[in-house]
Write a protein that holds these residues in place. Sequence first.
Motif, short mmCIF file in Angstrom:
data_model
loop_
_atom_site.label_atom_id
_atom_site.label_comp_id
_atom_site.label_asym_id
_atom_site.label_seq_id
_atom_site.Cartn_x
_atom_site.Cartn_y
_atom_site.Cartn_z
N LYS A 1 22.91 28.06 -3.21
CA LYS A 1 23.98 27.76 -4.18
C LYS A 1 25.09 28.80 -4.08
CE LYS A 1 23.91 24.77 -6.71
NZ LYS A 1 24.32 23.35 -6.52
N ILE A 2 24.71 30.05 -3.84
CA ILE A 2 25.73 31.09 -3.66
C ILE A 2 26.53 30.81 -2.39
CG2 ILE A 2 26.07 33.54 -3.16
CD1 ILE A 2 23.63 34.11 -4.95
N ALA A 3 25.83 30.44 -1.31
CA ALA A 3 26.51 30.16 -0.05
C ALA A 3 27.49 29.00 -0.17
CB ALA A 3 25.48 29.88 1.05
N PHE A 4 27.13 28.02 -0.99
CA PHE A 4 27.97 26.83 -1.16
C PHE A 4 28.80 26.90 -2.45
CE2 PHE A 4 24.65 24.83 1.61
CZ PHE A 4 25.50 24.53 2.66
N TYR A 5 28.95 28.10 -2.99
CA TYR A 5 29.62 28.21 -4.29
C TYR A 5 31.03 27.61 -4.26
CZ TYR A 5 31.81 30.17 -8.42
OH TYR A 5 32.49 30.31 -9.60
N TRP A 6 31.82 27.96 -3.24
CA TRP A 6 33.22 27.50 -3.24
C TRP A 6 33.31 26.01 -2.98
CZ3 TRP A 6 36.08 30.59 -5.71
CH2 TRP A 6 35.86 31.97 -5.67
N LEU A 7 32.42 25.48 -2.17
CA LEU A 7 32.40 24.02 -1.99
C LEU A 7 32.06 23.31 -3.29
CD1 LEU A 7 30.67 23.44 1.47
CD2 LEU A 7 32.98 22.76 0.81
N ASN A 8 31.05 23.82 -3.98
CA ASN A 8 30.68 23.22 -5.26
C ASN A 8 31.79 23.39 -6.29
OD1 ASN A 8 28.07 22.20 -4.70
ND2 ASN A 8 27.21 24.26 -4.80
N ALA A 9 32.46 24.55 -6.24
CA ALA A 9 33.56 24.77 -7.18
C ALA A 9 34.65 23.72 -6.99
CB ALA A 9 34.13 26.18 -6.98
N LYS A 10 34.96 23.39 -5.74
CA LYS A 10 35.95 22.35 -5.47
C LYS A 10 35.49 21.00 -6.04
CE LYS A 10 38.38 23.97 -1.34
NZ LYS A 10 39.71 23.64 -1.85
N ALA A 11 34.22 20.67 -5.82
CA ALA A 11 33.69 19.40 -6.31
C ALA A 11 33.74 19.33 -7.83
CB ALA A 11 32.25 19.21 -5.82
N ILE B 1 32.91 25.98 -14.84
CA ILE B 1 34.18 25.50 -14.28
C ILE B 1 34.89 24.60 -15.27
CG2 ILE B 1 35.14 23.99 -12.50
CD1 ILE B 1 33.13 25.22 -10.55
N ASN B 2 34.17 23.71 -15.94
CA ASN B 2 34.79 22.84 -16.95
C ASN B 2 35.44 23.66 -18.06
OD1 ASN B 2 33.90 20.67 -15.52
ND2 ASN B 2 32.64 19.79 -17.13
N THR B 3 34.74 24.70 -18.50
CA THR B 3 35.26 25.55 -19.58
C THR B 3 36.51 26.28 -19.12
OG1 THR B 3 33.01 25.84 -20.43
CG2 THR B 3 34.69 27.40 -21.18
N ARG B 4 36.50 26.82 -17.89
CA ARG B 4 37.66 27.54 -17.37
C ARG B 4 38.89 26.63 -17.25
NH1 ARG B 4 35.18 31.10 -12.33
NH2 ARG B 4 34.19 32.74 -13.59
N MET B 5 38.66 25.36 -16.95
CA MET B 5 39.77 24.43 -16.75
C MET B 5 40.21 23.76 -18.05
SD MET B 5 38.84 22.64 -13.11
CE MET B 5 40.45 21.82 -13.09
N GLY B 6 39.64 24.22 -19.16
CA GLY B 6 40.05 23.67 -20.45
C GLY B 6 39.50 22.30 -20.73
N VAL B 7 38.41 21.95 -20.05
CA VAL B 7 37.76 20.66 -20.31
C VAL B 7 36.39 20.98 -20.89
CG1 VAL B 7 37.02 18.46 -19.32
CG2 VAL B 7 38.95 19.68 -18.32
N PRO B 8 36.30 21.12 -22.22
CA PRO B 8 35.03 21.51 -22.84
C PRO B 8 33.92 20.53 -22.45
CG PRO B 8 36.80 21.51 -24.46
CD PRO B 8 37.34 20.87 -23.23
N PRO B 9 32.73 21.06 -22.20
CA PRO B 9 31.61 20.17 -21.85
C PRO B 9 31.38 19.12 -22.93
CG PRO B 9 31.03 22.46 -21.47
CD PRO B 9 32.34 22.47 -22.21
N GLN B 10 31.34 17.88 -22.53
CA GLN B 10 31.06 16.77 -23.43
C GLN B 10 29.95 15.93 -22.83
OE1 GLN B 10 34.76 14.73 -23.79
NE2 GLN B 10 35.63 16.19 -25.24
#
Length: 563
Positions: A383-393, A547-556
């Motif tokens: 998961k660490i190795a693929f962190y940036w790929l997952n972040a994009k997704a 990531i949702n929280t950082r982008m201002g999209v609260p988890p729902q």
Amino acid sequence: MNDIRRTILWVIFGFSMVLLWDQWQIYNGHKATFFPKPETAAAAPAASAASAASANGVPSAATKAAAATPGQVPTSAPVALDAPREKIEVATDVLKLSFDTEGGTLVRSEFTQHADFVDSSKPFVLLDQSSSRVYTAQTGLIGGDFPTHKSPMKFSGERSLKDGQNELTLRFESDVQNGVKLVKTYTLQRGSYAIGVKHEVINSGTTNVSPQLYLQLVRDGNKPAGESSFYSTFTGPAVYTDAKKYQKVEFSDIEKNKAEVDKTSPNGYVAMVQHYFATAWLLPDGIQRENFVRKVDTNLYAVGMITPLADLAPGQSKTVSTQLFSGPQEEKVLEALAPGLDLVKDYGWLAMLSKPLYWLLDKLFSFIQNWGWSIVALVLLLKIAFYWLNAKAYSSMAKMKAINPKIMEMRERLKGDPQKMQQEMMKIYREEKVNPMGGCFPIMIQIPVFIALYWVLLSSVEMRNAPWVGWIHDLSAPDPFFILPVVMTLTTLLQTALNPAPPDPMQAKMMWIMPLVFSVMFFFFPAGLVLYWITNNVLSIAQQWVINTRMGVPPQFNLPNFK
């Protein structure tokens, strides 16, 4: 392009379920529903010991005068000489073996360090010759009326390792037959599943002889007892040569005379393979041999090799040293024994990814000393190795979730005009700079890695009887209390709830139904596989939440609506 990412993912899930269903059908003796395969060999009980003994590949009197070729080792038995027949039981610290003085054949092998699949209080049995199973390792001579694995032999040697002793030697000596004597010497080492087998051929007659040595493994075509119906692993013969590498052979192909292997080679091995365990005959490189696979009798098959010996003048002898491996598929041990032997641990078409993953898992275990926590650590590193790929997704998913109310309003407003609806949807995507495929490609790139890890965990014998915590005493067996599958199902549903709901109501329902159906299979999967999936789910949920929280999209939580 209406949420293509989800469509692709559900196609993958659906196809996986279809494959699993087909394997379940085949395992239980039925035809595949969606992808029919050639009929497998009849799953009737193995031939009885008496029947098998008369049909397990002995050179016949009618054909002994002719040199055998691959696939033509005759099948009928010569008339046995009058001699007492005995089962010789020997033991080391890891093996308990039974040899038959008829031919000096290895007819049973128990692994004292590995428990049986069905009854964990008993040791695992690989080779066996009984009323319900036939699986033996045989050798002998052809090319004349010479000793075979049906010839009576005299035993001498010790039967168990003593304290401080590291080697055990067993000797089986035949009578002189047509001027030729065969002496087999088995050498067992402490802690080893590899057995040295020396064949000494002595010409005690008055004329030159040209015998050939055959080495073969004979077994029935039944699936091993205790295998799960919810996943399938290969059982059957395999041949390895430098030229054509690893060649698996289905019993059904042998049955229909469609089996193809590299016939001649100066290197390689022959093997019988099943989940976690294998048996293999190994000849030193440089010795020419002819490989064969063949049907011996009803539901009885052989894989082997034949090597010619030099012409022996009266009084001369020839010695051929071989090895017989019969044990668990421990990758490092297999690699050290012979080139390519590690391939009996079958990773399928993703071996180039699976082998480095296993290496990393093994390194983690050397520090952690617990296979369960090593699995958790390996998934964390991935998961660490693929962190940036997952972040994009997940960023793409967050954007989709942010514009989801606008999409839903537009679909309701234009539900009577599908063409206009599609145009308006594409316009919203352009204005909001959202790529509906943005969450798909990063995930697709990772899928082969996680499939490869799946095969590592499924194939690694180290998981057998390996505990994790508390109630998990065997990572290769299903969770006895179904706690891990329930947790896995809950984390999968939580992940589904965090994703943006599809605009299409039917697709939204499928988002909830598919994970539930998919999760049912995990109730029967090995605990190690379920642990890996849970860890992946939990880490994915955590990253998506951040990531949702950082982008201002609260988890729902998008709860299902099945109205």
